[in-house]
Design an enzyme around this catalytic site. Sequence first.
Site, PDB file in Angstrom:
ATOM      1  N   CYS A   2       0.853  -1.174   0.000  1.00  0.00           N
ATOM      2  CA  CYS A   2       0.000   0.000   0.000  1.00  0.00           C
ATOM      3  C   CYS A   2       0.891   1.227   0.000  1.00  0.00           C
ATOM      4  O   CYS A   2       2.099   1.118   0.181  1.00  0.00           O
ATOM      5  CB  CYS A   2      -0.861   0.000   1.249  1.00  0.00           C
ATOM      6  SG  CYS A   2      -1.697  -1.578   1.495  1.00  0.00           S
ATOM      7  N   ARG A  27       1.152   2.060  -5.864  1.00  0.00           N
ATOM      8  CA  ARG A  27       1.459   1.020  -4.875  1.00  0.00           C
ATOM      9  C   ARG A  27       0.240   0.180  -4.497  1.00  0.00           C
ATOM     10  O   ARG A  27       0.356  -0.798  -3.756  1.00  0.00           O
ATOM     11  CB  ARG A  27       2.037   1.647  -3.606  1.00  0.00           C
ATOM     12  CG  ARG A  27       3.250   2.504  -3.851  1.00  0.00           C
ATOM     13  CD  ARG A  27       3.752   3.078  -2.569  1.00  0.00           C
ATOM     14  NE  ARG A  27       4.203   2.029  -1.691  1.00  0.00           N
ATOM     15  CZ  ARG A  27       5.413   1.501  -1.700  1.00  0.00           C
ATOM     16  NH1 ARG A  27       6.311   1.949  -2.558  1.00  0.00           N
ATOM     17  NH2 ARG A  27       5.736   0.549  -0.869  1.00  0.00           N
ATOM     18  N   TRP A  73      -3.759  -1.909  -1.272  1.00  0.00           N
ATOM     19  CA  TRP A  73      -3.767  -3.159  -2.043  1.00  0.00           C
ATOM     20  C   TRP A  73      -4.083  -4.239  -1.009  1.00  0.00           C
ATOM     21  O   TRP A  73      -3.254  -4.559  -0.152  1.00  0.00           O
ATOM     22  CB  TRP A  73      -2.418  -3.400  -2.693  1.00  0.00           C
ATOM     23  CG  TRP A  73      -2.406  -4.545  -3.660  1.00  0.00           C
ATOM     24  CD1 TRP A  73      -2.701  -4.495  -4.978  1.00  0.00           C
ATOM     25  CD2 TRP A  73      -2.064  -5.907  -3.389  1.00  0.00           C
ATOM     26  NE1 TRP A  73      -2.573  -5.741  -5.541  1.00  0.00           N
ATOM     27  CE2 TRP A  73      -2.186  -6.632  -4.573  1.00  0.00           C
ATOM     28  CE3 TRP A  73      -1.684  -6.587  -2.226  1.00  0.00           C
ATOM     29  CZ2 TRP A  73      -1.930  -7.996  -4.672  1.00  0.00           C
ATOM     30  CZ3 TRP A  73      -1.435  -7.953  -2.308  1.00  0.00           C
ATOM     31  CH2 TRP A  73      -1.559  -8.636  -3.534  1.00  0.00           C
ATOM     32  N   ASN A  99       1.244  -0.209   6.092  1.00  0.00           N
ATOM     33  CA  ASN A  99       1.609  -0.977   4.891  1.00  0.00           C
ATOM     34  C   ASN A  99       2.417  -2.169   5.366  1.00  0.00           C
ATOM     35  O   ASN A  99       3.469  -2.000   5.980  1.00  0.00           O
ATOM     36  CB  ASN A  99       2.455  -0.084   3.962  1.00  0.00           C
ATOM     37  CG  ASN A  99       3.065  -0.863   2.813  1.00  0.00           C
ATOM     38  OD1 ASN A  99       2.523  -1.883   2.391  1.00  0.00           O
ATOM     39  ND2 ASN A  99       4.186  -0.396   2.310  1.00  0.00           N
ATOM     40  N   GLY A 100       1.907  -3.369   5.121  1.00  0.00           N
ATOM     41  CA  GLY A 100       2.623  -4.573   5.565  1.00  0.00           C
ATOM     42  C   GLY A 100       1.634  -5.630   6.021  1.00  0.00           C
ATOM     43  O   GLY A 100       0.437  -5.546   5.707  1.00  0.00           O
ATOM     44  N   GLU A 466       9.389 -11.931 -21.156  1.00  0.00           N
ATOM     45  CA  GLU A 466       9.031 -10.582 -20.713  1.00  0.00           C
ATOM     46  C   GLU A 466       7.894 -10.013 -21.570  1.00  0.00           C
ATOM     47  O   GLU A 466       6.985  -9.360 -21.045  1.00  0.00           O
ATOM     48  CB  GLU A 466      10.277  -9.680 -20.758  1.00  0.00           C
ATOM     49  CG  GLU A 466      10.025  -8.203 -20.502  1.00  0.00           C
ATOM     50  CD  GLU A 466       9.399  -7.892 -19.152  1.00  0.00           C
ATOM     51  OE1 GLU A 466       9.279  -8.791 -18.296  1.00  0.00           O
ATOM     52  OE2 GLU A 466       8.982  -6.735 -18.971  1.00  0.00           O
ATOM     53  N   LYS A 470       4.229  -8.601 -20.316  1.00  0.00           N
ATOM     54  CA  LYS A 470       3.710  -7.266 -20.654  1.00  0.00           C
ATOM     55  C   LYS A 470       2.279  -7.385 -21.175  1.00  0.00           C
ATOM     56  O   LYS A 470       1.397  -6.672 -20.740  1.00  0.00           O
ATOM     57  CB  LYS A 470       4.574  -6.560 -21.717  1.00  0.00           C
ATOM     58  CG  LYS A 470       5.931  -6.115 -21.275  1.00  0.00           C
ATOM     59  CD  LYS A 470       5.944  -4.911 -20.372  1.00  0.00           C
ATOM     60  CE  LYS A 470       5.814  -5.184 -18.910  1.00  0.00           C
ATOM     61  NZ  LYS A 470       6.816  -5.719 -18.102  1.00  0.00           N
ATOM     62  N   GLU A 473      -0.363  -8.798 -18.312  1.00  0.00           N
ATOM     63  CA  GLU A 473      -0.663  -8.021 -17.111  1.00  0.00           C
ATOM     64  C   GLU A 473      -1.467  -6.763 -17.423  1.00  0.00           C
ATOM     65  O   GLU A 473      -2.133  -6.216 -16.549  1.00  0.00           O
ATOM     66  CB  GLU A 473       0.596  -7.686 -16.317  1.00  0.00           C
ATOM     67  CG  GLU A 473       1.575  -6.786 -17.005  1.00  0.00           C
ATOM     68  CD  GLU A 473       2.858  -6.563 -16.202  1.00  0.00           C
ATOM     69  OE1 GLU A 473       2.822  -6.630 -14.964  1.00  0.00           O
ATOM     70  OE2 GLU A 473       3.905  -6.316 -16.836  1.00  0.00           O
ATOM     71  N   HIS A 489       6.528 -29.109 -27.961  1.00  0.00           N
ATOM     72  CA  HIS A 489       6.496 -30.180 -26.964  1.00  0.00           C
ATOM     73  C   HIS A 489       5.200 -30.130 -26.160  1.00  0.00           C
ATOM     74  O   HIS A 489       5.182 -30.520 -24.996  1.00  0.00           O
ATOM     75  CB  HIS A 489       7.722 -30.090 -26.052  1.00  0.00           C
ATOM     76  CG  HIS A 489       9.007 -30.342 -26.797  1.00  0.00           C
ATOM     77  ND1 HIS A 489       9.417 -31.604 -27.165  1.00  0.00           N
ATOM     78  CD2 HIS A 489       9.938 -29.485 -27.292  1.00  0.00           C
ATOM     79  CE1 HIS A 489      10.562 -31.522 -27.832  1.00  0.00           C
ATOM     80  NE2 HIS A 489      10.887 -30.241 -27.933  1.00  0.00           N
ATOM     81  N   LYS A 582       2.710  -1.765  -7.871  1.00  0.00           N
ATOM     82  CA  LYS A 582       4.063  -1.579  -8.401  1.00  0.00           C
ATOM     83  C   LYS A 582       5.107  -2.273  -7.521  1.00  0.00           C
ATOM     84  O   LYS A 582       5.964  -2.981  -8.019  1.00  0.00           O
ATOM     85  CB  LYS A 582       4.350  -0.078  -8.481  1.00  0.00           C
ATOM     86  CG  LYS A 582       5.732   0.258  -9.009  1.00  0.00           C
ATOM     87  CD  LYS A 582       5.746   0.216 -10.500  1.00  0.00           C
ATOM     88  CE  LYS A 582       7.081   0.567 -11.108  1.00  0.00           C
ATOM     89  NZ  LYS A 582       7.244  -0.076 -12.423  1.00  0.00           N
TER      90      LYS A 582
HETATM   91  O1  M6R Z   1      10.692  -3.556  -8.243  1.00  0.00           O
HETATM   92  P1  M6R Z   1      11.050  -4.907  -8.765  1.00  0.00           P
HETATM   93  O2  M6R Z   1      11.801  -4.857 -10.040  1.00  0.00           O
HETATM   94  O3  M6R Z   1      11.769  -5.742  -7.730  1.00  0.00           O
HETATM   95  O4  M6R Z   1       9.672  -5.605  -9.018  1.00  0.00           O
HETATM   96  C1  M6R Z   1       9.603  -6.965  -9.374  1.00  0.00           C
HETATM   97  C2  M6R Z   1       8.277  -7.276 -10.037  1.00  0.00           C
HETATM   98  O5  M6R Z   1       7.235  -7.095  -9.142  1.00  0.00           O
HETATM   99  C3  M6R Z   1       8.060  -6.388 -11.258  1.00  0.00           C
HETATM  100  O6  M6R Z   1       9.122  -6.527 -12.155  1.00  0.00           O
HETATM  101  C4  M6R Z   1       6.752  -6.747 -11.976  1.00  0.00           C
HETATM  102  O7  M6R Z   1       6.792  -8.032 -12.481  1.00  0.00           O
HETATM  103  C5  M6R Z   1       6.571  -5.726 -13.097  1.00  0.00           C
HETATM  104  N1  M6R Z   1       6.010  -4.518 -12.587  1.00  0.00           N
HETATM  105  C6  M6R Z   1       5.799  -6.232 -14.236  1.00  0.00           C
HETATM  106  O8  M6R Z   1       5.750  -5.303 -15.274  1.00  0.00           O
END
Ligand code: M6R
Length: 587
Positions: A2, A27, A73, A99-100, A466, A470, A473, A489, A582
Amino acid sequence: MCGIIGYKGNKDGNEVVLKGLHSLEYRGYDSWGIASVHENEIKIIKKVGQIGHIKLKDLGFPKSNLALGHTRWATHGGVSEINAHPHLSKNKKIVVVHNGIVENFQELRRFLEEQGFEFISETDSEIFPHLIEYFMEQKINFEGAVRRTLNKIEGSFAIVAINLESKEMVGARHGSPLVAGIGNGEFFLASDVPPFLAYTKKAVYLDDGELTIINKHIKFINIETGKEIKKQHQTIEWDVEQAKKGKYPHFMLKEINEQKDTIKLAAEQPPELIKKVTKMIEDARGVFFVGCGTSYHACVSAAYVFAKISKIHVNVVIASEFSEYEDFLTDKTLVVALSQSGETADLLEAIRTAKKHNCKTFSVVNVVGSSLTRLCDRNIMMNAGPEICVLSTKSYTSQLTILLLLAYSVAGKLGKAKELIDTVSKSVGEIIDTNLKKLKQLATKIKDATDFFLIGRGLAFPSALEGALKIKEISYIHAEGFAGAELKHGTIALIEDGVPVFVLSTPATRHLILSNAMEIKSRGGYIIGIDSEDNDVFDYFIKVPDVGNAEPILWIIPIQIFSYYIALARGCDPDKPRNLAKSVTVK
Ligand code: M6R
């Protein structure tokens, strides 16, 4: 995961907190709340949904110099107004945002209920105000009651708490980020710096186990011992404009465009640091790269570039799985942590595991002052500026750039890396500018696809992983990345008429990946080729220049653009995908 913020000073705290929450929304954004502190009462507003376009007047609060806020969150307790923060104590004099995760919350809740405290929400966070009140009832002052409360908590927290009577504000952290902003006669507490960048650049990062109490002045204290700690402030170099959308409709598009500069900036590293880190890699007996999500994909890319360029083997582990490898960790092991935020809980835990075994550590990280930077022996900063969109874009290409630099440095060919990166960063602008319109059309055309597949061999394989992340998500369409030969496979069973497949092709892998593309096309797949030259097998062609080992930096850019537009075509918010946050600060 959060975002929290507190303000004490001479401005209208409601306004500072509201604006601050707008910049912390990345966040978490399933609900929000603000507490405004007045002479004899604390006024609270809480709402489900994003804080988005809420204006100061919508709060309906009189001015106040003391306020706090939260954007959530959800972890414990569903998304509802009742579960949204801030939470009040029974006597309504203590207000807290958290937050936690409080791991022993059931036990503490039971204890407090036995003492006559009634819980209104289902959250673990409501423990804090009640427990603080419980200790204050025993004639312990606010600061002491907060300390006693925090010493009872198992789990992670960053909190901001305000006492109505003394008008003091307290912040504390253990495992979740908290930074204090120090202005002229005013103080800010927040999960990250953007909420106060417009007012001050002076920041003090709290470490785990530290508390700050703010009345007329600010003081830092060890939570366990109560002893005062002297802390130095840092000057934040990020500009407030960098944390704004500016002319762009979304942060994602802005951050994709920023890659025209950030790739170059990532390569501008202090030569002494690169030398030292190179030596760490050379001296290590066993190297592990750890990360999560996009950063993990950069780790997979590291395995390829270090094998190919430096001729060394590195292990790649998803951070949350790292403890499984504990038996292989010694004081000769090097653990490299990749992260944009430097606050990802699983990654921090992996580094703590590494530290337990006296491993050497360094990070590649974007956020200055983040927890990761304080855990690792050395830190290579990405220099990418704030990345606000939940999706990682520019931070990924910065990570790849730094990995390339290191791999060439280990091979004794740093000059070659610089040459390549220079060529790459010159091509980025052209790739972006020539593809924006085209990829918007493509995304609109295939927006109703239910599956996407991406294939690549060698260096292109991590880019396929990757790229799939993208797309899924942001558009909520199923997408999977594969090593070129692997699809047949099993997963090739899912290919039927019109299923879009991105084929990431390179001069080195072309002859094989194109036969894989052919296998897919024969079963009806719609082939989107990314390569330096066109081929008959491609139904749609995206040209990227041939830049040798630096190719991964370029391949991902058209996929980022495509993802952005497919999200828009499907009516999804590119900056705030559902269910995500994030910084993933819970394990
Ligand atoms: O801040 P970080 O790079 O450690 O975050 C890791 C993942 O949560 C982050 O890369 C996440 O998969 C991306 N926001 C996806 O686009």
